[in-house]
Design a protein around this motif. Sequence first.
Motif, PDB file in Angstrom:
ATOM      1  N   GLY A   1       0.824  -1.292  -0.071  1.00  0.00           N
ATOM      2  CA  GLY A   1       0.244   0.584   0.195  1.00  0.00           C
ATOM      3  C   GLY A   1       1.182   1.518   0.074  1.00  0.00           C
ATOM      4  O   GLY A   1       0.677   2.368   0.592  1.00  0.00           O
ATOM      5  N   LYS A   2       2.156   1.244  -0.873  1.00  0.00           N
ATOM      6  CA  LYS A   2       2.336   2.606  -0.772  1.00  0.00           C
ATOM      7  C   LYS A   2       2.172   3.481  -1.487  1.00  0.00           C
ATOM      8  O   LYS A   2       2.132   4.531  -0.945  1.00  0.00           O
ATOM      9  N   SER A   3       1.788   3.088  -2.644  1.00  0.00           N
ATOM     10  CA  SER A   3       1.377   4.633  -3.525  1.00  0.00           C
ATOM     11  C   SER A   3       0.166   4.692  -3.863  1.00  0.00           C
ATOM     12  O   SER A   3      -0.821   5.739  -2.998  1.00  0.00           O
ATOM     13  N   SER A   4      -0.527   3.540  -2.343  1.00  0.00           N
ATOM     14  CA  SER A   4      -2.034   4.057  -1.256  1.00  0.00           C
ATOM     15  C   SER A   4      -1.697   5.241  -0.723  1.00  0.00           C
ATOM     16  O   SER A   4      -3.139   5.149  -0.502  1.00  0.00           O
TER      17      SER A   4
ATOM     18  N   GLY B   1       3.450  -5.316  -7.597  1.00  0.00           N
ATOM     19  CA  GLY B   1       4.472  -5.205  -8.762  1.00  0.00           C
ATOM     20  C   GLY B   1       3.913  -3.788  -9.917  1.00  0.00           C
ATOM     21  O   GLY B   1       4.234  -4.059 -10.956  1.00  0.00           O
ATOM     22  N   ARG B   2       3.011  -3.134  -8.720  1.00  0.00           N
ATOM     23  CA  ARG B   2       2.190  -2.646 -10.023  1.00  0.00           C
ATOM     24  C   ARG B   2       3.353  -1.594  -9.702  1.00  0.00           C
ATOM     25  O   ARG B   2       3.739  -0.061 -11.249  1.00  0.00           O
ATOM     26  N   THR B   3       3.760  -0.574  -9.152  1.00  0.00           N
ATOM     27  CA  THR B   3       4.991   0.014  -9.663  1.00  0.00           C
ATOM     28  C   THR B   3       6.396  -0.176  -9.453  1.00  0.00           C
ATOM     29  O   THR B   3       7.194  -1.295  -9.239  1.00  0.00           O
TER      30      THR B   3
ATOM     31  N   ASP C   1      -7.347  -1.283   8.954  1.00  0.00           N
ATOM     32  CA  ASP C   1      -8.036  -1.587   8.713  1.00  0.00           C
ATOM     33  C   ASP C   1      -8.632  -3.059   8.539  1.00  0.00           C
ATOM     34  O   ASP C   1      -9.861  -3.275   8.970  1.00  0.00           O
TER      35      ASP C   1
ATOM     36  N   SER D   1      -5.244   3.767   4.666  1.00  0.00           N
ATOM     37  CA  SER D   1      -5.908   3.888   3.412  1.00  0.00           C
ATOM     38  C   SER D   1      -7.148   4.516   2.743  1.00  0.00           C
ATOM     39  O   SER D   1      -7.461   5.307   2.410  1.00  0.00           O
ATOM     40  N   THR D   2      -7.622   2.926   3.243  1.00  0.00           N
ATOM     41  CA  THR D   2      -9.367   3.114   3.657  1.00  0.00           C
ATOM     42  C   THR D   2     -10.028   3.589   3.903  1.00  0.00           C
ATOM     43  O   THR D   2     -10.709   4.874   3.551  1.00  0.00           O
TER      44      THR D   2
HETATM   45  P1  GTP Z   1       3.705  -1.790  -5.069  1.00  0.00           P
HETATM   46  O1  GTP Z   1       4.133  -0.891  -6.485  1.00  0.00           O
HETATM   47  O2  GTP Z   1       3.330  -2.965  -6.297  1.00  0.00           O
HETATM   48  O3  GTP Z   1       5.058  -2.198  -4.661  1.00  0.00           O
HETATM   49  O4  GTP Z   1       2.899  -1.652  -4.220  1.00  0.00           O
HETATM   50  P2  GTP Z   1       1.761  -0.562  -3.530  1.00  0.00           P
HETATM   51  O5  GTP Z   1       2.741  -1.650  -2.032  1.00  0.00           O
HETATM   52  O6  GTP Z   1       2.211   0.869  -4.249  1.00  0.00           O
HETATM   53  O7  GTP Z   1       0.319  -1.618  -2.953  1.00  0.00           O
HETATM   54  P3  GTP Z   1      -1.107  -0.228  -3.707  1.00  0.00           P
HETATM   55  O8  GTP Z   1      -0.858   0.962  -2.817  1.00  0.00           O
HETATM   56  O9  GTP Z   1      -0.876  -0.429  -5.307  1.00  0.00           O
HETATM   57  O10 GTP Z   1      -2.053  -1.345  -3.298  1.00  0.00           O
HETATM   58  C1  GTP Z   1      -2.105  -2.453  -3.859  1.00  0.00           C
HETATM   59  C2  GTP Z   1      -3.250  -3.560  -3.050  1.00  0.00           C
HETATM   60  O11 GTP Z   1      -3.958  -2.710  -1.758  1.00  0.00           O
HETATM   61  C3  GTP Z   1      -4.124  -2.586  -3.543  1.00  0.00           C
HETATM   62  O12 GTP Z   1      -5.580  -3.391  -3.878  1.00  0.00           O
HETATM   63  C4  GTP Z   1      -5.077  -1.299  -2.843  1.00  0.00           C
HETATM   64  O13 GTP Z   1      -6.411  -0.769  -2.751  1.00  0.00           O
HETATM   65  C5  GTP Z   1      -5.099  -2.017  -1.434  1.00  0.00           C
HETATM   66  N1  GTP Z   1      -4.977  -1.285   0.267  1.00  0.00           N
HETATM   67  C6  GTP Z   1      -4.025  -0.606  -0.325  1.00  0.00           C
HETATM   68  N2  GTP Z   1      -3.709   0.621   1.161  1.00  0.00           N
HETATM   69  C7  GTP Z   1      -4.721   0.039   1.855  1.00  0.00           C
HETATM   70  C8  GTP Z   1      -5.408   0.136   2.747  1.00  0.00           C
HETATM   71  O14 GTP Z   1      -5.437   0.393   4.159  1.00  0.00           O
HETATM   72  N3  GTP Z   1      -6.203  -0.965   3.618  1.00  0.00           N
HETATM   73  C9  GTP Z   1      -6.521  -1.781   2.418  1.00  0.00           C
HETATM   74  N4  GTP Z   1      -8.304  -2.636   3.119  1.00  0.00           N
HETATM   75  N5  GTP Z   1      -6.580  -2.484   1.248  1.00  0.00           N
HETATM   76  C10 GTP Z   1      -5.870  -1.139   1.107  1.00  0.00           C
END
Ligand code: GTP
Length: 192
Positions: free
Chosen positions: A36-39, A58-60, A144, A171-172
Amino acid sequence: MHPFSKAQFLRAAGRPGDLLPPGPPEIAFAGRSNVGKSSAINALAGRRSLARTSKTPGRTQTINFYDLGEEARLADLPGYGYAKVSQSLRAQWAELVGVYLKDRPTLAAVVVVMDARHPLTPLDRQLLAWLESFQVLALLSKADKLTRVEQAATLKKVGSELSGEVRLFSSTTKQGVEECRDLLEGWLRDAR
Ligand code: GTP
Ligand code: MG
């Protein structure tokens, strides 16, 4: 108006040569894939889709830079620990992130994002040990997904193992967002 609300995409860097030259103080977001880094960046900025997020780990795949006006920057790092990524792509990311973290004089702090349901994986510990000399905020994301009782237990456990700041975050539900924004803005101010 808080600086995070001024966030704007600057550049995606796929290789060390594409990194933005150091500018104003910067905060990097690191952690396992899909935690959830990007979130978290979107939540802090109060925006829905500034940083691209995905259900697929692996999105980012690049280091994505954002500026917060002219006074600060954020860097969204590609995640680590995703098994299905090819060896060569993994090596490429490790090199990119390694070069970035080793040679970034303007790096004011690193936010290490960990899933609150399973924090402090071996790779998280490796990164945290490596970041010893930096100001670190450990974000326990997706809080959450835990009950209040589980949240408190996790916060206590992680807090007892780490010397820096630790916060629950979602983030939710936006739990912890304002508090983290204040903390990070304080660090950015101190770095100027
Ligand atoms: P990479 O870029 O792949 O390293 O991932 P990331 O760390 O940037 O994660 P990203 O923000 O893309 O979130 C990954 C998934 O987790 C998505 O489906 C989001 O909706 C979910 N997500 C992120 N933050 C939260 C949160 O606080 N609560 C919940 N329930 N889901 C979350
Ligand atoms: Mg991401």
